[in-house]
Design an enzyme around this catalytic site. Sequence first.
Site, PDB file in Angstrom:
ATOM      1  N   TRP A 130       0.875  -1.182   0.000  1.00 53.71           N
ATOM      2  CA  TRP A 130       0.000   0.000   0.000  1.00 53.71           C
ATOM      3  C   TRP A 130       0.913   1.235   0.000  1.00 53.71           C
ATOM      4  O   TRP A 130       1.807   1.335   0.838  1.00 53.71           O
ATOM      5  CB  TRP A 130      -0.858  -0.044   1.275  1.00 53.71           C
ATOM      6  CG  TRP A 130      -1.836   1.069   1.449  1.00 53.71           C
ATOM      7  CD1 TRP A 130      -2.710   1.548   0.526  1.00 53.71           C
ATOM      8  CD2 TRP A 130      -2.060   1.831   2.646  1.00 53.71           C
ATOM      9  NE1 TRP A 130      -3.475   2.548   1.085  1.00 53.71           N
ATOM     10  CE2 TRP A 130      -3.096   2.744   2.374  1.00 53.71           C
ATOM     11  CE3 TRP A 130      -1.495   1.815   3.922  1.00 53.71           C
ATOM     12  CZ2 TRP A 130      -3.568   3.644   3.323  1.00 53.71           C
ATOM     13  CZ3 TRP A 130      -1.964   2.705   4.869  1.00 53.71           C
ATOM     14  CH2 TRP A 130      -2.995   3.619   4.573  1.00 53.71           C
ATOM     15  N   ASP A 211      -0.195  -5.047   9.670  1.00 46.81           N
ATOM     16  CA  ASP A 211      -1.308  -4.169   9.302  1.00 46.81           C
ATOM     17  C   ASP A 211      -2.509  -5.051   8.950  1.00 46.81           C
ATOM     18  O   ASP A 211      -2.443  -5.839   8.007  1.00 46.81           O
ATOM     19  CB  ASP A 211      -0.889  -3.312   8.099  1.00 46.81           C
ATOM     20  CG  ASP A 211      -1.960  -2.298   7.710  1.00 46.81           C
ATOM     21  OD1 ASP A 211      -3.030  -2.263   8.355  1.00 46.81           O
ATOM     22  OD2 ASP A 211      -1.717  -1.534   6.743  1.00 46.81           O
ATOM     23  N   LYS A 246     -13.260  -0.684   6.630  1.00 46.01           N
ATOM     24  CA  LYS A 246     -13.850  -1.568   5.610  1.00 46.01           C
ATOM     25  C   LYS A 246     -14.857  -2.537   6.219  1.00 46.01           C
ATOM     26  O   LYS A 246     -15.957  -2.695   5.713  1.00 46.01           O
ATOM     27  CB  LYS A 246     -12.765  -2.382   4.914  1.00 46.01           C
ATOM     28  CG  LYS A 246     -11.404  -1.719   4.854  1.00 46.01           C
ATOM     29  CD  LYS A 246     -11.240  -0.808   3.688  1.00 46.01           C
ATOM     30  CE  LYS A 246      -9.922  -0.061   3.799  1.00 46.01           C
ATOM     31  NZ  LYS A 246      -9.560   0.646   2.617  1.00 46.01           N
TER      32      LYS A 246
END
Length: 398
Positions: A130, A211, A246
């Site tokens: 990311w 993460d 999310k």
Amino acid sequence: MFEHIDAYPGDPILTLNENFQKDPRQNKVNLSIGIYFDDDGRLPVMQAVRTAEAVILGDPGPKPYLPMAGFAQYRDAVQALVFGESCPSRAAGRIATVQTLGGSGALRVGADFIKRYFPASQVWVSDPTWENHRFIFERAGFTVNTYPYYDEATGGLKFEAMLAAIAALPPKSIVLLHACCHNPTGVDLERAQWEQVIDVMQQRDLLPFVDMAYQGFGAGLDDDAFAVREIARRGLPALIANSFSKNFSLYGERCGGLHVVCEDAASADRVLGQLTASVRSNYSNPPTHGAKIVARVLTTPDLKQSWESELAAMCQRIARMRVAIHDGLRQHVSGEALSRYIRQRGMFTYTGLSADQVERLREEHGVYILRSGRMCVAGLNEQNVGIVVDAIAKVLAH
Ligand code: KET
């Protein structure tokens, strides 16, 4: 005064998403940002969130500051969700948890903390990762390096090379890992591979920073946390960032957590103090509303049940869309370039399309994916998948 300020070139994800909003074309399709949209192309409000929020708004109380570390009930419920209710490290008070501004806030507070106490360490992220991982750790003062990860030739993992690179790192290096649903590639480690990576990190005295922004979007809430829980089970010191953007569809409420697994309860107390100090000097304390919603859902059995089933249904919808785009592209793409649409997991597929092809998708067809070729398959639906298939076919044709 500000003559020397250079222009911001924009963010590869958020700026593209903003440009999408400004695009006047009717049939445009947004597969850029990692956001789950429903079958009608709308951002869902989950039923459990709706119910919890209605209760909270029905009893509007005073609005004091939260403690610097966040809402206590939230911190406890989040820790249980991430590590499992019966995690021994949790029972022993060895995990320091603070409420954070989403997953990004967790990464940043964690980065500040390790920069202060491990100033000589460098950070290692997967190639690719990311984009914001690099930005966050560089801004916190780190040198950011990469370890091998994605194999473009197979659409899978370069596991041996990854393991060898990690095994060669100096002690106390920080290894950034994705717990599940790797962003941007959708390629994850198998359990046996996780065991090997964790063995190496333990032997080499490395510091994992995991993460977990997509818990529940891979193999389920518990399985997706396998690496995190295995690290905690072994008592391996580590940092974990989690996000509810999310899996609760609470993007703008900025709900997340930073968890530091420590060797004993006394160090966890000191670590918690220093995380708190970082929060205080950055933004003092976190916001209340989203944390109240998440805490209520996670601590009310029927709401938790409702949330879990709705999340599972979201994953099933993504799986259906993976099949739809795979089947649609069958006449135009073959082999691994096709199978990756169903093999890769989570919200993303790494399409392998070139930057030029990505630009043509956007310019000529109004289909937005990232320059890297990352497509958010959670933005596909029955109405737009045909448009996307046609657009890719045309771009591939010439
Ligand atoms: N980690 C990863 C791996 C991740 O993909 C995101 C968001 C975050 C952390 C940040 O989560 P938040 O709770 O919103 O702070 N990714 C999507 C959105 C973004 O870039 O901000 C994306 O990749 O599109």
